[in-house]
Every structure is written in structure tokens, then in C-alpha cells.
Scaffold this motif. Structure first.
Motif, short mmCIF file in Angstrom:
data_model
loop_
_atom_site.label_atom_id
_atom_site.label_comp_id
_atom_site.label_asym_id
_atom_site.label_seq_id
_atom_site.Cartn_x
_atom_site.Cartn_y
_atom_site.Cartn_z
N ASN A 142 35.22 35.20 48.89
CA ASN A 142 36.18 35.73 49.86
C ASN A 142 37.34 36.45 49.17
N HIS A 143 37.75 35.96 48.00
CA HIS A 143 38.87 36.57 47.30
C HIS A 143 38.48 37.86 46.59
N TYR A 144 37.29 37.89 45.98
CA TYR A 144 36.92 39.02 45.12
C TYR A 144 35.95 40.03 45.74
N SER A 145 35.37 39.72 46.89
CA SER A 145 34.37 40.64 47.44
C SER A 145 34.95 42.02 47.75
N LYS A 146 36.18 42.09 48.18
CA LYS A 146 36.81 43.40 48.46
C LYS A 146 36.96 44.20 47.16
N GLN A 147 37.31 43.52 46.06
CA GLN A 147 37.43 44.21 44.77
C GLN A 147 36.07 44.76 44.33
N VAL A 148 35.02 43.97 44.48
CA VAL A 148 33.69 44.42 44.10
C VAL A 148 33.28 45.60 44.99
N PHE A 149 33.58 45.50 46.27
CA PHE A 149 33.28 46.59 47.20
C PHE A 149 33.99 47.86 46.76
N THR A 205 29.45 44.83 38.20
CA THR A 205 29.21 45.83 39.26
C THR A 205 28.85 47.17 38.65
N ARG A 206 29.65 47.63 37.69
CA ARG A 206 29.40 48.92 37.06
C ARG A 206 28.02 48.95 36.41
N ASP A 247 22.47 50.70 36.07
CA ASP A 247 21.05 50.37 35.95
C ASP A 247 20.27 50.91 37.14
N SER A 248 20.86 50.83 38.32
CA SER A 248 20.20 51.37 39.52
C SER A 248 20.03 52.88 39.41
#
Length: 185
Positions: free
Chosen positions: A29-36, A81-82, A87-88
Motif C-alpha cells: 500500500n505504501h510503495y505501489s504508487k512509487q512502483v506505478f 521495476t526498471r 527485460d520485457s
């Protein structure tokens, strides 16, 4: 605006490593926005960025035993994430080249059956390339494909980071050569 760390983040990472789902939920909940937001930097597509958030946090959960070794969770998640996105991109580029080749050298189909066949052929080709790698190189390559960092692979296989990097470099060269040899037939 810089993001703030969670209070008692170290404690939460230890709890996650022990399988504590509530600690994991707090971190998500805390970090998902940062990853997004990090995913949006590269992808510019909200739907795909949301998928990346899910995939990154799935990796975090699957590799939860390694969480106590994470010093800076914000940086760790950004790098994860990067690398996932890079890789994708690489896989997509290879897939497109193979599809272009197969499209040019096979009769066209009126439905997506041909596409499915090509996809299976590509997957089989990559599987054959990976299977032909020496055992230690294959372990490094597969661990990297599963999202493990060089340091995690080093610890997991009890080899130096330099060896991990070299084995990965050789593995990628071997897979590329295998695919090129197949395509140039």
C-alpha cells in the motif's frame, strides 16, 4: 517530491521474510504508487504500468526471504521495476525479430493458429538454447530470468558477483547465437 520510507521498515521487511501478509500489505500500500510512477516513466501506459506493479510485488513476495538484505526499499523497488521493464523490452524485441523471420518464411494463415504455432516455436527455440547451456551458466541465466539480482544469484549459488556477471554475459551470447543460427538456416 521525494517519497518517505515507512516507519520501522526494517522490521516490516523481516516480517515479510517470515511470511507476514499484513506487513506485506502495508509495504504494498505504501510503495505501489512509487512502483506505478516508475513504470509510467518507461511505459507511458497506465494499464501496463498497473500490471508491472502486480508483477513487481509478486516478485517481492516470491523472494521474500531476501527482504532482510534490502538496505533501501525505495531504490530496490525502482531497480527491480526498471530491470523488469528492460527485460520485457529485450524479450519483445527478440520476439518481434523471430516473428518477422517466421512471417517472411512461412505461408500466412487466415486465423491466429499460425501466430500460436510461431509463439510455441519461439518458446521452444529459447528453451532449446537455454537447455544447451552448461549447468552452472544455465542456473545463473534461469535465476536472472526469475528476477534475482546478481548479488542474490551470487549468494544463492555461492559464487562471486563477477562470476555471475560473466556467466550471464556468456549465457546471453550463447542464446543469441543459438537463435541466430536457427534463423539463418
Amino acid at each position: 517530491m521525494p517519497y518517505s520510507s515507512l516507519p520501522e521498515e526494517r522490521k516490516l521487511l523481516l516480517q515479510i521474510a517470515r511470511g507476514d501478509e499484513s506487513a506485506y500489505t502495508l509495504v504494498f500500500n505504501h510503495y505501489s504508487k512509487q512502483v506505478f510512477n516508475a513504470a509510467m516513466l518507461y511505459l507511458k501506459d497506465e494499464g501496463t504500468a498497473r500490471e508491472v506493479v502486480q508483477e513487481i510485488f509478486l516478485k517481492v513476495w516470491l523472494k521474500r526471504e531476501a527482504m532482510p538484505g534490502v538496505e533501501d526499499l525505495t531504490s530496490y523497488l525502482f531497480i527491480l521495476t526498471r530491470n523488469h521493464i528492460y527485460d520485457s523490452f529485450k524479450k519483445q524485441a527478440i520476439r518481434l525479430k523471430v516473428h518477422d523471420y517466421l512471417y517472411q518464411h512461412q505461408a500466412t494463415a487466415t486465423d491466429d493458429t499460425g501466430y500460436r504455432v510461431e509463439e510455441r516455436q519461439y518458446d521452444n527455440l529459447v528453451d532449446q538454447a537455454v537447455s544447451s547451456l552448461p549447468p552452472e551458466r544455465k542456473k545463473v541465466y534461469i535465476a536472472r530470468q526469475e528476477g534475482f539480482s546478481n548479488e542474490e544469484i551470487s549468494n544463492r549459488l555461492n559464487i562471486s558477483i563477477h562470476t555471475v556477471k560473466k556467466q550471464m554475459q556468456l549465457a546471453v551470447q550463447s542464446v543469441r547465437s543459438f537463435v541466430k543460427a536457427y534463423i539463418s538456416r
